[in-house]
Design a protein around this motif. Structure first.
Motif, PDB file in Angstrom:
ATOM      1  N   HIS A 164      48.850  86.511  39.555  1.00 13.90           N
ATOM      2  CA  HIS A 164      49.663  85.926  38.486  1.00 13.90           C
ATOM      3  C   HIS A 164      50.866  86.836  38.285  1.00 13.90           C
ATOM      4  CE1 HIS A 164      50.612  83.591  34.947  1.00 13.90           C
ATOM      5  NE2 HIS A 164      50.810  84.722  34.301  1.00 13.90           N
ATOM      6  N   THR A 173      54.652  87.509  36.407  1.00 14.13           N
ATOM      7  CA  THR A 173      55.453  87.156  35.241  1.00 14.13           C
ATOM      8  C   THR A 173      56.737  87.972  35.235  1.00 14.13           C
ATOM      9  OG1 THR A 173      53.443  86.709  33.973  1.00 14.13           O
ATOM     10  CG2 THR A 173      55.460  87.050  32.711  1.00 14.13           C
ATOM     11  N   ASN A 226      52.723  91.888  38.142  1.00 15.65           N
ATOM     12  CA  ASN A 226      51.781  91.120  38.961  1.00 15.65           C
ATOM     13  C   ASN A 226      50.374  91.522  38.564  1.00 15.65           C
ATOM     14  OD1 ASN A 226      53.745  89.945  41.075  1.00 15.65           O
ATOM     15  ND2 ASN A 226      54.287  92.095  40.959  1.00 15.65           N
TER      16      ASN A 226
END
Length: 138
Positions: free
Chosen positions: A7, A9, A19
């Protein structure tokens, strides 16, 4: 078969991206010249590090399966070149990999071992055919 979930951002500073992978997290960024803050490696550097890291982990995995193999040292230097195109897209256009390893093997078995490292490396296999790569052994 492995399944991996990351994931990512974008943070509100420079080009920083956090990450998250399970309990692990790491930052990526761009150099100041590219409007980043140079707080971490950029994504291409992580890609190149993934090649070297995977080859090292693959070498260790082979050693763990082969009773007759002892790795004394294993080093991988990975150099990458990128090209930026007129439409502002860019791509890694060449990777040069130099592997230096010292083991207890004779020269013929040493070369077989190094060839197996390259063949079994997941990241190398994933990039093969998409990015030209030169591999040399020292």
């Amino acid at each position: 078969m492995g399944k991996y979930i990351v994931h990512s951002t974008l943070r509100p500073i420079g080009s920083q991206v956090i990450n998250k992978l399970g309990i692990h997290s790491f930052l990526s960024d761009e150099p100041v010249a590219a409007k980043g803050t140079d707080a971490a490696p950029n994504p291409v550097q992580y890609l190149l590090a993934a090649v070297g890291s995977c080859m090292g982990a693959t070498a260790r995995d082979i050693e763990n399966r082969e009773d007759s193999l002892t790795i004394k040292s294993f080093n991988v230097d990975v150099h990458g070149e990128t090209t930026t195109y007129a439409d502002q897209s860019s791509k890694v256009t060449h990777i040069d990999i130099k592997i230096k390893s010292e083991t207890n093997l004779d020269p013929v078995d040493q070369q077989t071992f190094l060839n197996e490292v390259v063949r079994q490396c997941t990241v190398h296999s994933s990039l093969e055919g998409s990015v030209p790569m030169d591999i040399s052994f020292e």
